[in-house]
Design a protein around this motif. Structure first.
Motif, PDB file in Angstrom:
ATOM      1  N   LEU A 140       1.969   8.057  11.879  1.00  0.00           N
ATOM      2  CA  LEU A 140       1.841   6.895  11.006  1.00  0.00           C
ATOM      3  C   LEU A 140       1.352   5.689  11.811  1.00  0.00           C
ATOM      4  O   LEU A 140       0.439   4.977  11.387  1.00  0.00           O
TER       5      LEU A 140
ATOM      6  N   ARG B 132      -0.712  -2.553  15.545  1.00  0.00           N
ATOM      7  CA  ARG B 132      -0.108  -2.969  14.277  1.00  0.00           C
ATOM      8  C   ARG B 132       1.054  -2.020  14.008  1.00  0.00           C
ATOM      9  O   ARG B 132       0.918  -0.809  14.129  1.00  0.00           O
TER      10      ARG B 132
ATOM     11  N   PRO C 146       3.595  -1.188  10.964  1.00  0.00           N
ATOM     12  CA  PRO C 146       3.940  -1.475   9.562  1.00  0.00           C
ATOM     13  C   PRO C 146       5.452  -1.642   9.398  1.00  0.00           C
ATOM     14  O   PRO C 146       6.234  -0.973  10.058  1.00  0.00           O
TER      15      PRO C 146
ATOM     16  N   GLU D 279       3.163  -6.993  15.155  1.00  0.00           N
ATOM     17  CA  GLU D 279       2.239  -6.596  16.211  1.00  0.00           C
ATOM     18  C   GLU D 279       3.057  -6.352  17.468  1.00  0.00           C
ATOM     19  O   GLU D 279       4.003  -7.082  17.753  1.00  0.00           O
TER      20      GLU D 279
ATOM     21  N   PHE E 198       1.986  -6.602   8.781  1.00  0.00           N
ATOM     22  CA  PHE E 198       2.416  -5.777   9.899  1.00  0.00           C
ATOM     23  C   PHE E 198       3.000  -6.657  10.987  1.00  0.00           C
ATOM     24  O   PHE E 198       2.652  -7.824  11.099  1.00  0.00           O
TER      25      PHE E 198
ATOM     26  N   VAL F  40       4.593   0.655   2.301  1.00  0.00           N
ATOM     27  CA  VAL F  40       4.297  -0.092   3.513  1.00  0.00           C
ATOM     28  C   VAL F  40       3.751  -1.448   3.099  1.00  0.00           C
ATOM     29  O   VAL F  40       2.665  -1.531   2.536  1.00  0.00           O
TER      30      VAL F  40
ATOM     31  N   SER G  81       0.857  -1.173   0.000  1.00  0.00           N
ATOM     32  CA  SER G  81       0.000   0.000   0.000  1.00  0.00           C
ATOM     33  C   SER G  81       0.901   1.233   0.000  1.00  0.00           C
ATOM     34  O   SER G  81       2.058   1.159   0.360  1.00  0.00           O
TER      35      SER G  81
ATOM     36  N   ASP H   5      -2.289   6.327  12.720  1.00  0.00           N
ATOM     37  CA  ASP H   5      -3.195   6.164  11.582  1.00  0.00           C
ATOM     38  C   ASP H   5      -3.580   4.711  11.351  1.00  0.00           C
ATOM     39  O   ASP H   5      -4.742   4.407  11.099  1.00  0.00           O
ATOM     40  N   VAL H   6      -2.625   3.794  11.446  1.00  0.00           N
ATOM     41  CA  VAL H   6      -2.929   2.392  11.175  1.00  0.00           C
ATOM     42  C   VAL H   6      -3.543   1.675  12.375  1.00  0.00           C
ATOM     43  O   VAL H   6      -3.907   0.515  12.271  1.00  0.00           O
ATOM     44  N   ASN H   7      -3.672   2.388  13.504  1.00  0.00           N
ATOM     45  CA  ASN H   7      -4.229   1.775  14.708  1.00  0.00           C
ATOM     46  C   ASN H   7      -5.437   2.519  15.257  1.00  0.00           C
ATOM     47  O   ASN H   7      -5.766   2.376  16.437  1.00  0.00           O
TER      48      ASN H   7
ATOM     49  N   TYR I 184       1.714   5.144   1.240  1.00  0.00           N
ATOM     50  CA  TYR I 184       1.463   6.194   2.220  1.00  0.00           C
ATOM     51  C   TYR I 184       2.232   7.432   1.803  1.00  0.00           C
ATOM     52  O   TYR I 184       3.358   7.328   1.317  1.00  0.00           O
TER      53      TYR I 184
END
Length: 87
Positions: A58, A80, A82, A33, A31, A27, A3, A61-63, A5
């Motif tokens: 960043l 998560r 990345p 963890e 991911f 990214v 993806s 944003d993903v969490n 970013y």
């Protein structure tokens, strides 16, 4: 699958980070963890995993679904993280 970013080092203005100018960061869809420990801060985690504490947003944003307020991380929350490669 990769993806895309938009990211560069965040600019700090008046003590607040602003979204960075456009630059592409790849990214991978997978991911790592990380289980939040007592005392963890999002900026410190960004430094540990991404290499720049100013990129805390960043991780935030993903969490969003796991940590709606990234400045108040609860111990035990699984974030998560990345795997990133700056281009």
């Amino acid at each position: 699958m990769v993806s895309r970013y938009d990211v560069t080092a965040a600019r700090v203005i008046g003590g607040r980070s602003e979204p960075p100018p456009r630059e592409i960061l790849d990214v991978p869809a997978d991911f790592e963890e990380y289980k939040v420990m007592a005392g963890d801060r999002i900026a410190v985690l960004a430094y540990r995993f991404i290499g720049d504490s100013r990129l805390w947003w960043l991780l935030a944003d993903v969490n969003l679904d796991r940590a709606p307020d990234p400045q108040m991380l609860s111990p035990g929350t699984r974030l998560r993280v990345p795997r990133v490669a700056l281009s």
